[in-house]
Motif scaffolding. Structure first.
Motif, PDB file in Angstrom:
ATOM      1  N   LYS A 438       0.829  -1.205   0.000  1.00  0.00           N
ATOM      2  CA  LYS A 438       0.000   0.000   0.000  1.00  0.00           C
ATOM      3  C   LYS A 438       0.868   1.262   0.000  1.00  0.00           C
ATOM      4  N   ALA A 439       1.933   1.265   0.797  1.00  0.00           N
ATOM      5  CA  ALA A 439       2.805   2.443   0.870  1.00  0.00           C
ATOM      6  C   ALA A 439       3.489   2.706  -0.467  1.00  0.00           C
ATOM      7  N   ARG A 440       3.834   1.641  -1.201  1.00  0.00           N
ATOM      8  CA  ARG A 440       4.470   1.840  -2.504  1.00  0.00           C
ATOM      9  C   ARG A 440       3.483   2.439  -3.513  1.00  0.00           C
ATOM     10  N   LEU A 441       2.230   2.026  -3.411  1.00  0.00           N
ATOM     11  CA  LEU A 441       1.209   2.632  -4.267  1.00  0.00           C
ATOM     12  C   LEU A 441       1.017   4.110  -3.935  1.00  0.00           C
ATOM     13  N   GLU A 442       0.943   4.406  -2.652  1.00  0.00           N
ATOM     14  CA  GLU A 442       0.775   5.799  -2.225  1.00  0.00           C
ATOM     15  C   GLU A 442       1.958   6.642  -2.680  1.00  0.00           C
ATOM     16  N   HIS A 443       3.162   6.061  -2.639  1.00  0.00           N
ATOM     17  CA  HIS A 443       4.346   6.778  -3.105  1.00  0.00           C
ATOM     18  C   HIS A 443       4.267   7.020  -4.608  1.00  0.00           C
ATOM     19  N   TYR A 444       3.811   6.036  -5.356  1.00  0.00           N
ATOM     20  CA  TYR A 444       3.752   6.155  -6.818  1.00  0.00           C
ATOM     21  C   TYR A 444       2.832   7.294  -7.249  1.00  0.00           C
ATOM     22  N   VAL A 445       1.715   7.489  -6.550  1.00  0.00           N
ATOM     23  CA  VAL A 445       0.752   8.523  -6.949  1.00  0.00           C
ATOM     24  C   VAL A 445       1.019   9.858  -6.261  1.00  0.00           C
ATOM     25  N   SER A 446       2.080   9.943  -5.449  1.00  0.00           N
ATOM     26  CA  SER A 446       2.345  11.161  -4.665  1.00  0.00           C
ATOM     27  C   SER A 446       2.722  12.323  -5.572  1.00  0.00           C
ATOM     28  N   ARG A 447       2.702  13.503  -5.003  1.00  0.00           N
ATOM     29  CA  ARG A 447       2.899  14.743  -5.771  1.00  0.00           C
ATOM     30  C   ARG A 447       4.224  14.782  -6.512  1.00  0.00           C
ATOM     31  N   LYS A 448       5.299  14.345  -5.877  1.00  0.00           N
ATOM     32  CA  LYS A 448       6.612  14.428  -6.512  1.00  0.00           C
ATOM     33  C   LYS A 448       6.873  13.295  -7.498  1.00  0.00           C
ATOM     34  N   ALA A 449       6.006  12.293  -7.482  1.00  0.00           N
ATOM     35  CA  ALA A 449       6.164  11.184  -8.421  1.00  0.00           C
ATOM     36  C   ALA A 449       5.178  11.367  -9.574  1.00  0.00           C
ATOM     37  N   LEU A 450       4.197  10.461  -9.723  1.00  0.00           N
ATOM     38  CA  LEU A 450       3.273  10.564 -10.860  1.00  0.00           C
ATOM     39  C   LEU A 450       2.186  11.617 -10.661  1.00  0.00           C
TER      40      LEU A 450
END
Length: 700
Positions: A438-450
């Motif tokens: 879940k944390a990796r998904l949240e990181h992927y969609v975060s502001r600085k990423a995608l």
């Protein structure tokens, strides 16, 4: 007008315009032009400085992004000693201070200036003819480190001052470099995601940032500066308050929280006001500085051996509270790091109600000898992060049992591991541990990423819980599952339309941000940018060995090993293929830089040490642009070791053992084409006429 004169004039115009726009944006919160237009102006100036390096100004706005690398800072003497202030935690001491001032001034009327004491790093800046020429840390008060390159990256700090009739030609500014609380919180959140130790407070974070060898990394930390003093060889102003107002007119940032106070009672009112209001201030503060306003009266009062008699710092006592430790829960982060968190009986502390406190790791629990039911003392580290600082042993319940750190993951039951040299226990179940997924998904969609519009951390976490997405590639299957999405609560037609549009738009996000979004351990924003710029495609990056990645500037061995291992895992390669099929950007767009020559084709180099004329990054680019390759380790196949100052003896000995030639920076430059040769097109004979002046290369 000659071409050179026209270019010089354009450089001056762009420089002045960009300085003005920076001042408007960072100090007055005014955006006069769109960001894209600003970026175009900055890119034009960068290109001109690349084509005409002799015309680049020392305080060019392009210096804001950093890039200078050094292995040690030179030192400089302070023209005016940076003395420490006497300090107190007692209001009675402030009244005694006022009595000493009254006595020293023999009953003459006087006023004070009160300023918030910013919890940062003291800095001395020198401006000559309106240009920033030097930044020096406090050091021992007599001599400090010269950190000018790092200071130039501070966006709120003007590199060139505004003109004014009363502006001295040569003066020093004293002030505080600090990290705003939101930036500090963001930095710690990123460190927690990467499994790194949290920074204790903004002051420590600021100090560590200013000591970084690479000014590009300093620029990424978003430090800020407040000026609090102006020093000149002669008396330029009559009062300290007039000097503060002048600093603001010149364009320097001065906190607007300072106040004139007619007497000690008004000073105490100021102290009392900020005792509570400071918790709403976006900057860490630890007290109030009180100064006699009149500069002639300051001279009359004089100094002790260590501090001025005309100023004092009132320090707010660290707020602490005693409460009960009811439980310890264990959070599993994106990288598998298991972090203990204390669950407390709610208690008021520093303007908030504290219910939880960080325990950092197993070492901290053991050090404090914590037991459930203990009455513990809680403080806010730097008034930011609640932490347990001790135990009231006199109130410990009989038979209390020490807290045992879990041996299995609290989320998936996998046996925890503790890599050698690390403080955190980790769950190695990367593919099946729900909090990690879940944390990796949240990181992927975060502001600085995608930064997928309509798919924030809460929504993607909800989709994970419902089994709709498990990996980032699953996100791109959501548009085809519209019928399922419609049945979910709070997912109306408009929300779904926005979500699908956001997913489609994310396919245009540049490759460096996609690489960052993959969540590879240790690969933060800067490293992702460096790797993407160097390899340009995900395929080239996947094919690179750890040794080859380690040779990329700012990557290093630990990061390279983690990245190489990530790309070797079949599940991650499958993820890359699914993202490729979805249309996600996995290459750097735009034309690749045109090689300057093939003079170094077939040769490999190791670069080590500090160099006089170029940074290591610049030397690497010179080698690569002329056909050479960079590697991170010395072997029999190595062509040259380029040695600078402070190179480790182990590398030298290894190179000698393999009979690898050791060359200097000058020797390397002799291997490269001369400027005349470099200007010749590769497909023309040397006798071909040279092209006229113009821009060369591509700006990325």
């Amino acid at each position: 007008m000659s071409d050179s004169s026209a270019v010089q004039q354009r450089v001056l115009v762009l420089t002045e315009q960009l300085h003005h726009l920076n001042h408007q944006y960072y100090q007055l919160d005014i955006s006069e032009i769109p960001d894209q237009e600003f970026d175009q102006l900055l890119a034009e100036l960068q290109q001109l400085e690349t084509d005409y390096p002799d015309l680049a100004l020392p305080n060019s706005p392009t210096r804001r992004v950093g890039g200078t690398i050094t292995k040690q800072f030179p030192t400089a003497l302070h023209r005016y000693p940076m003395l420490s202030l006497g300090n107190t935690y007692s209001e009675d001491d402030l009244r005694e201070f006022d009595e000493r001032v009254q006595k020293g001034l023999e009953g003459a009327p006087y006023t004070y200036v009160c300023e918030l004491k910013i919890d940062g790093v003291a800095m001395s800046l020198r401006y000559e003819h309106g240009q920033l020429t030097q930044g020096v840390t406090r050091g021992d008060g007599t001599r400090g480190d010269v950190v000018t390159a790092n200071v130039r990256t501070i966006r709120t700090l003007p590199l060139a001052l505004r003109p004014g009739p009363d502006r001295p030609e040569d003066f020093e500014v004293r002030g505080e470099v600090f990290m705003p609380l939101p930036v500090f919180a963001e930095l710690n959140a990123e460190r927690e995601q990467n499994g790194e130790a949290l920074l204790a407070n903004p002051r420590n974070a600021t100090s560590g940032t200013l000591k970084l060898q690479n000014s590009a990394q300093v620029a990424a930390r978003k430090l800020r500066f407040y000026a609090y003093s102006l020093l000149t060889p002669g008396r330029h102003f009559t009062t300290h308050s007039a000097a503060l107002e002048a600093l603001s007119r010149y364009g320097l940032p001065v906190s607007d929280t300072w106040r004139r106070c007619a007497n000690i009672n008004e000073v105490l009112d100021f102290v009392h006001y900020w005792a509570k209001q400071r918790f709403d201030f976006p900057v860490a503060t630890d007290g109030i500085v009180i100064k006699v306003d009149d500069l002639r009266q300051q001279d009359q009062l004089g100094y002790t051996a260590k501090s001025p008699r005309w100023a004092i710092a009132y320090k707010y006592p660290a707020e602490a509270a005693r409460t009960r430790l009811n439980d310890v829960i264990y959070n599993v982060g994106r990288t598998g790091a298991v972090t203990p968190v204390a669950v407390l009986t709610p208690v008021a502390l520093a303007g908030t109600v504290v219910k939880r406190a960080t325990l950092h790791n197993a070492n901290q629990i053991e050090l404090l000898d914590l037991r459930l039911g203990d009455l513990v003392y809680v403080e806010k580290g730097g008034e930011i992060i609640p932490k347990i600082t001790g135990v009231d042993l006199s109130a410990r319940p009989a038979g209390a049992i020490p807290i045992q750190y879990p041996t299995a993951c609290p989320a998936c039951g996998t046996a925890l591991v503790r890599p050698e040299g690390e403080a955190h226990f980790r769950c190695p179940n990367e593919r099946g541990c729900p909090p990690q997924l879940k944390a990796r998904l949240e990181h992927y969609v975060s502001r600085k990423a995608l930064n997928i519009d309509g798919l924030g951390a809460e929504t993607v976490g909800r989709f994970f819980d419902l089994g709709l997405v498990v990996t980032p590639a699953d996100i791109y299957q959501l548009p085809a599952r519209r019928a399922e999405l419609v049945t979910l609560e709070r997912m109306g037609q408009k929300s779904i339309d926005n979500l699908i549009a956001g997913i489609e738009a994310s396919k245009q996000v540049p490759f460096p941000r996609v690489l960052f979004g993959l969540g590879i351990r240790y690969v933060g924003e800067t490293v992702a940018q460096k790797l993407a710029a160097h390899y340009r495609t995900i395929d080239a990056l996947m094919a690179a060995s750890a040794e080859e990645m380690a040779a990329v500037p700012e990557v290093g061995g630990v990061i390279a090993v983690a990245a190489a291992q990530w790309f070797q895992q079949p599940e991650n390669r499958e993820l890359i293929e699914r993202l490729r099929q979805a249309g996600v950007q996995l290459v750097v767009t735009g034309e690749a830089p045109v090689p300057a020559s093939d003079r170094l084709a077939g040769l490999t180099f190791v670069i080590s040490g500090v160099f006089e004329q170029h940074s290591r990054d610049e030397l690497q680019q010179l080698i690569i642009s002329n056909g050479g390759k960079i590697t991170g380790s010395i072997s029999k196949k190595l062509s040259y070791l380029v040695a600078g100052e402070n190179m480790g003896p182990a590398k030298r000995e290894k190179a000698l053992g393999f009979k690898v030639p050791i060359i200097s920076e000058t020797d390397l430059m002799a291997l490269l084409p001369s400027p005349e040769e470099a200007s010749l097109p590769n497909d023309l004979p040397e006798s071909a006429p040279l092209a006229g002046p113009g821009r060369q290369g591509t700006l990325f």
